[in-house]
Write a protein that holds these residues in place. Structure first.
Motif: not given
Length: 228
Positions: A82-87, A144-148, A101-102
């Motif tokens: 997830l890329v949340p609203e507001g970053r 988010a991409l780093m969570t694969d 971290a992720a």
């Protein structure tokens, strides 16, 4: 293969009902645009998918398994990024610390994220709170991409960003699409959103009112459900 299936989802905030039977799905390798005016339930739909505001009824299935009763961290571990609203980057961590971290083992590494976003490589030791809004959005996508993720969810992908940064973000989304990444994306800039989407889902007052291809989204439908 259908990756995400949302069926008849109803969600409440306390006694107030926000979603009234949302229906949407995302196939593997597909980009789906979740659309609607402000306050029509787009973010609540995403929160229901991620377990942040659990659905009271209906079903959410991911890769064939029901996830509507699972906790958010367990849902994320299944492969939803997830890329949340507001970053919402970690402000007191550096760019690189935010990314690692992720991190999970998989396709995405610091090297590949930095190749996708060269600006992040340039600012690897800079605190996230000192980045511009556009740089923070790049960082949020990279994190988010780093969570694969098997499915990347972008809530308000380019909201509040300068036109040149929006252009860069959409270029990245198209590159991810070309690489086979499944994406569910919310954004208001139709001129940039529609060419990137395979299908569209329109919400009105917390319910799905239209689904189809971008070329089927007529001016009449846009005026009825998406106009100011």
């Amino acid at each position: 293969m259908m990756l995400l299936e949302v069926s008849r989802v109803e969600t409440f905030y306390g006694a107030s009902q926000a979603l009234f039977g949302v229906e949407l799905d995302v196939a593997e390798g597909e980009v789906v645009a979740l659309m609607g005016r402000n306050g029509m339930g787009k973010t609540t739909t995403i929160r229901s998918i991620m377990g942040l505001t659990p659905a009271r009824s209906g079903s959410v299935r991911f890769k064939g398994s029901a996830i509507e009763k699972r906790s958010p961290h367990r849902i994320a571990r299944l492969g939803l990024g997830l890329v949340p609203e507001g970053r919402r980057c970690f402000p007191n961590l550096t760019v690189e610390e935010n990314l690692v971290a992720a991190a999970r083992k998989g396709r995405w590494t610091l090297k590949s994220v930095n190749e996708l976003f060269p600006r992040l490589a340039e600012r690897r030791d800079q605190m996230a709170r000192t980045l511009s809004g556009g740089e923070q959005q790049m960082l949020a996508i990279g994190r988010a991409l780093m969570t694969d993720p098997d499915l990347l969810i972008l809530d308000e992908a380019t909201e509040g960003l300068a036109p040149v940064i929006r252009h860069d973000i959409w270029a990245v989304i198209r590159k991810l699409k070309d690489g086979g990444q499944s994406i569910l994306v919310v954004d208001k800039t139709l001129a940039e959103l529609l060419p990137s989407a395979d299908r569209c889902v329109v919400l009105e007052k917390g319910a799905t009112v239209w689904r189809g291809r971008p070329d089927e989204l007529t001016a009449e439908i846009q005026d009825r459900y998406l106009g100011v």
